[in-house]
Motif scaffolding. Sequence first.
Motif, short mmCIF file in Angstrom:
data_model
loop_
_atom_site.label_atom_id
_atom_site.label_comp_id
_atom_site.label_asym_id
_atom_site.label_seq_id
_atom_site.Cartn_x
_atom_site.Cartn_y
_atom_site.Cartn_z
N ILE A 26 0.84 -1.20 0.00
CA ILE A 26 0.00 0.00 0.00
C ILE A 26 0.87 1.25 0.00
O ILE A 26 0.62 2.19 -0.75
N ASN A 27 1.91 1.26 0.82
CA ASN A 27 2.82 2.40 0.85
C ASN A 27 3.50 2.59 -0.49
O ASN A 27 3.71 3.73 -0.93
N ASP A 28 3.87 1.52 -1.13
CA ASP A 28 4.53 1.60 -2.44
C ASP A 28 3.58 2.20 -3.48
O ASP A 28 4.01 3.00 -4.31
N LEU A 29 2.31 1.83 -3.41
CA LEU A 29 1.34 2.38 -4.35
C LEU A 29 1.08 3.86 -4.10
O LEU A 29 0.95 4.65 -5.03
N ILE A 30 1.02 4.24 -2.84
CA ILE A 30 0.73 5.63 -2.49
C ILE A 30 1.90 6.54 -2.81
O ILE A 30 1.73 7.63 -3.36
N LEU A 31 3.10 6.11 -2.49
CA LEU A 31 4.28 6.96 -2.66
C LEU A 31 4.80 6.99 -4.08
O LEU A 31 5.59 7.87 -4.42
N SER A 32 4.37 6.07 -4.94
CA SER A 32 4.85 6.06 -6.32
C SER A 32 4.12 7.05 -7.19
O SER A 32 2.99 7.29 -7.09
#
Length: 52
Positions: free
Chosen positions: A46-52
């Motif tokens: 989820i963090n990877d999707l949000i921060l990308s």
Amino acid sequence: MFVMRFGIIQIRQYKQGKTKIKKKLPEQIAFLIFFVIILGLIIYSINDLILS
């Protein structure tokens, strides 16, 4: 994905009473570690999707 699917199946069987988890400390620790790993993977993705 396979690990998460396996965990979901195990939780469903436990709720239905098909899988009996013994009240032994090593088994509880192993289940807790497994659950924490799954939560960590979900949060990481989820963090990877949000921060990308």
